[in-house]
Scaffold this motif. Structure first.
Motif, mmCIF file in Angstrom:
data_model
loop_
_atom_site.group_PDB
_atom_site.id
_atom_site.type_symbol
_atom_site.label_atom_id
_atom_site.label_comp_id
_atom_site.label_asym_id
_atom_site.label_seq_id
_atom_site.Cartn_x
_atom_site.Cartn_y
_atom_site.Cartn_z
ATOM 1 N N ILE A 126 5.489 -22.104 1.313
ATOM 2 C CA ILE A 126 5.150 -20.797 0.738
ATOM 3 C C ILE A 126 6.253 -20.371 -0.235
ATOM 4 O O ILE A 126 7.437 -20.390 0.102
ATOM 5 C CB ILE A 126 4.971 -19.738 1.846
ATOM 6 N N VAL A 127 5.855 -20.007 -1.445
ATOM 7 C CA VAL A 127 6.852 -19.652 -2.470
ATOM 8 C C VAL A 127 6.838 -18.177 -2.838
ATOM 9 O O VAL A 127 7.721 -17.712 -3.554
ATOM 10 C CB VAL A 127 6.676 -20.507 -3.749
ATOM 11 N N GLY A 128 5.857 -17.430 -2.357
ATOM 12 C CA GLY A 128 5.870 -16.003 -2.678
ATOM 13 C C GLY A 128 4.623 -15.286 -2.215
ATOM 14 O O GLY A 128 3.596 -15.916 -1.930
ATOM 15 N N LEU A 129 4.748 -13.966 -2.160
ATOM 16 C CA LEU A 129 3.581 -13.131 -1.915
ATOM 17 C C LEU A 129 2.737 -13.139 -3.187
ATOM 18 O O LEU A 129 3.249 -12.855 -4.267
ATOM 19 C CB LEU A 129 4.029 -11.701 -1.574
ATOM 20 N N GLY A 130 1.467 -13.504 -3.055
ATOM 21 C CA GLY A 130 0.634 -13.679 -4.243
ATOM 22 C C GLY A 130 -0.233 -12.477 -4.571
ATOM 23 O O GLY A 130 -0.244 -12.000 -5.710
ATOM 24 N N TYR A 131 -0.981 -12.023 -3.594
ATOM 25 C CA TYR A 131 -1.896 -10.901 -3.853
ATOM 26 C C TYR A 131 -2.210 -10.187 -2.560
ATOM 27 O O TYR A 131 -1.902 -10.670 -1.455
ATOM 28 C CB TYR A 131 -3.174 -11.381 -4.549
ATOM 29 N N LEU A 132 -2.823 -9.033 -2.719
ATOM 30 C CA LEU A 132 -3.129 -8.195 -1.565
ATOM 31 C C LEU A 132 -4.534 -7.617 -1.737
ATOM 32 O O LEU A 132 -4.878 -7.094 -2.800
ATOM 33 C CB LEU A 132 -2.090 -7.063 -1.517
ATOM 34 N N GLY A 133 -5.336 -7.736 -0.696
ATOM 35 C CA GLY A 133 -6.665 -7.112 -0.674
ATOM 36 C C GLY A 133 -6.636 -5.928 0.281
ATOM 37 O O GLY A 133 -6.114 -6.023 1.388
ATOM 38 N N LEU A 134 -7.163 -4.802 -0.164
ATOM 39 C CA LEU A 134 -7.157 -3.578 0.645
ATOM 40 C C LEU A 134 -8.558 -2.985 0.677
ATOM 41 O O LEU A 134 -9.372 -3.237 -0.225
ATOM 42 C CB LEU A 134 -6.202 -2.537 0.041
ATOM 43 N N TYR A 135 -8.832 -2.195 1.700
ATOM 44 C CA TYR A 135 -10.088 -1.439 1.757
ATOM 45 C C TYR A 135 -9.802 0.012 1.419
ATOM 46 O O TYR A 135 -8.720 0.535 1.722
ATOM 47 C CB TYR A 135 -10.675 -1.485 3.167
ATOM 48 N N ALA A 136 -10.769 0.660 0.812
ATOM 49 C CA ALA A 136 -10.663 2.096 0.562
ATOM 50 C C ALA A 136 -12.061 2.693 0.539
ATOM 51 O O ALA A 136 -13.022 2.042 0.103
ATOM 52 C CB ALA A 136 -9.952 2.376 -0.755
ATOM 53 N N GLU A 137 -12.158 3.933 1.005
ATOM 54 C CA GLU A 137 -13.460 4.606 0.983
ATOM 55 C C GLU A 137 -13.772 5.120 -0.414
ATOM 56 O O GLU A 137 -14.904 5.080 -0.860
ATOM 57 C CB GLU A 137 -13.455 5.769 1.984
ATOM 58 N N GLN B 58 -0.420 -12.809 -14.173
ATOM 59 C CA GLN B 58 -1.540 -13.291 -13.354
ATOM 60 C C GLN B 58 -2.739 -12.361 -13.530
ATOM 61 O O GLN B 58 -2.581 -11.161 -13.735
ATOM 62 C CB GLN B 58 -1.136 -13.368 -11.884
ATOM 63 N N SER B 59 -3.934 -12.928 -13.429
ATOM 64 C CA SER B 59 -5.131 -12.161 -13.789
ATOM 65 C C SER B 59 -5.301 -10.902 -12.951
ATOM 66 O O SER B 59 -5.827 -9.902 -13.425
ATOM 67 C CB SER B 59 -6.373 -13.041 -13.694
ATOM 68 N N TRP B 60 -4.845 -10.949 -11.687
ATOM 69 C CA TRP B 60 -4.902 -9.753 -10.831
ATOM 70 C C TRP B 60 -3.921 -9.938 -9.695
ATOM 71 O O TRP B 60 -3.540 -11.056 -9.366
ATOM 72 C CB TRP B 60 -6.317 -9.540 -10.285
ATOM 73 N N ARG B 61 -3.522 -8.850 -9.078
ATOM 74 C CA ARG B 61 -2.612 -8.907 -7.925
ATOM 75 C C ARG B 61 -3.131 -8.076 -6.755
ATOM 76 O O ARG B 61 -2.747 -8.323 -5.619
ATOM 77 C CB ARG B 61 -1.227 -8.393 -8.316
ATOM 78 N N PHE B 62 -3.938 -7.042 -7.054
ATOM 79 C CA PHE B 62 -4.486 -6.200 -5.988
ATOM 80 C C PHE B 62 -6.001 -6.132 -6.148
ATOM 81 O O PHE B 62 -6.499 -5.935 -7.259
ATOM 82 C CB PHE B 62 -3.928 -4.775 -6.066
ATOM 83 N N ALA B 63 -6.702 -6.286 -5.031
ATOM 84 C CA ALA B 63 -8.150 -6.089 -5.010
ATOM 85 C C ALA B 63 -8.444 -4.999 -3.989
ATOM 86 O O ALA B 63 -8.044 -5.106 -2.824
ATOM 87 C CB ALA B 63 -8.856 -7.384 -4.637
ATOM 88 N N ILE B 64 -9.106 -3.950 -4.456
ATOM 89 C CA ILE B 64 -9.456 -2.858 -3.551
ATOM 90 C C ILE B 64 -10.965 -2.932 -3.335
ATOM 91 O O ILE B 64 -11.740 -2.879 -4.295
ATOM 92 C CB ILE B 64 -9.098 -1.470 -4.149
ATOM 93 N N HIS B 65 -11.378 -3.078 -2.104
ATOM 94 C CA HIS B 65 -12.791 -3.220 -1.771
ATOM 95 C C HIS B 65 -13.299 -1.967 -1.069
ATOM 96 O O HIS B 65 -12.591 -1.369 -0.268
ATOM 97 C CB HIS B 65 -12.998 -4.429 -0.847
#
Ligand SMILES: [Fe+2]
Length: 296
Positions: free
Chosen positions: A4-15, A51-58
């Motif tokens: 593992i070389v790094g934290l890549g991305y994060l997916g989160l939920y939101a209302e 990078q094309s994206w780093r956070f995805a909020i679903h």
């Protein structure tokens, strides 16, 4: 054992995705690339660098992390990591459909001892159009990966065995206070990409994620945005004892917190020694709720 070389991305939920559309861009300074990339309206994609994206909020029930993406260098490293996790008794699955959705070349996934979905990937997509922060912010990423994540875990020993033992994270130091010991782990020169503490009342949960900027004035400007927009400040400006970052903490629309900071310390594995601190901060980082004055 250092795939593992790094934290890549994060997916989160939101209302309320609209809250993230505003907060992510106007407070954090991330670029909303949802339309550019062409995702469905139930997802917001935010970019922090090339990078094309780093956070995805679903769209979903607020709280927790949907998934955490950890980057490895290449296909061989991904295979090696998968083999080692399998040998440790962890169920690992390759998921090409998910890799496509995340815009990476290859991806395997598993869950950690608290059930958090972890994804390991190589080959993130780098589009030719430039990253443009709507607030003119530059995030410190690159070889250091995307900031860090902090978790409240239910079982400290299980978390240590999994992250330090099976995954090969390296211990930077610990902070012991109020009878709890926070563990800080690195996978590259960033002081920590992951931290966790056992807390039966709050676990399992993502406590916060950290974004580092390259200019102290952008920490100050963001603090002004927090103040003028009525975002909830959870820890005042301060400097941490161990990673020496100057930062503050605030709520995000997913219910967790964001640490926004500058000047994080780097680790050189050839000379680094593990230490144990008795306080989280040299100064500042005050919370209204004294019993939870706890994060780093
Ligand atoms: Fe932190």
């Amino acid at each position: 054992m250092t795939e593992i070389v790094g934290l890549g991305y994060l997916g989160l939920y939101a209302e309320k995705l609209d809250d993230w559309r505003t907060y992510g861009t106007e407070v954090l300074g991330l670029q909303n690339v949802s339309e550019k990339i062409g995702v469905e309206s139930d997802t917001v994609l935010l970019r922090a660098d090339e990078q094309s994206w780093r956070f995805a909020i679903h769209q979903g029930e607020t709280g927790g992390a949907a998934y955490i993406g950890w980057e490895v260098a290449n296909r061989r490293a991904l295979d090696d990591l998968g083999d080692r996790l399998s040998a440790a008794g962890v169920t690992v699955e390759e998921d090409q459909a998910c890799a496509q959705e995340r815009r990476v070349e290859g991806l395997i996934r598993c869950v950690d001892p608290d059930g958090h979905r972890l994804e390991f990937f190589y080959g993130p997509h780098i589009p030719k159009y430039p990253f443009v922060s709507p607030r003119g912010v530059r995030f410190v990423t690159g070889d250091l990966g995307l900031g860090h994540v902090f978790f409240f875990v239910t079982d400290l020993d299980a978390a240590k065995e999994f992250y330090l033992g099976s995954l090969g994270f390296r211990l930077s130091d610990t902070i012991e206070f109020h009878g709890r010991k926070v563990h800080f782990l690195h996978v590259n020169p960033r002081h920590h990409s992951l931290a966790f503490v056992q807390n039966e009342e709050l676990a399992p949960a993502l406590g916060h994620f950290m974004l580092e900027v390259d200019d102290i004035d952008d920490v100050g400007r963001t603090l002004d945005e927090v103040d003028s927009r009525g975002v909830t400040l959870t820890e005042t400006l301060g400097r941490h004892t161990n990673d020496r970052a100057i930062s503050f903490f605030m709520k995000n629309p997913s219910g967790s917190e964001v640490e926004y900071g500058y000047d994080g310390r780097l680790v050189d594995d050839t000379t680094w020694r593990v230490t144990n601190y008795d306080a989280t901060s040299l100064w500042g980082h005050h919370r209204d709720r004294p019993d939870t004055d706890s994060e780093s």
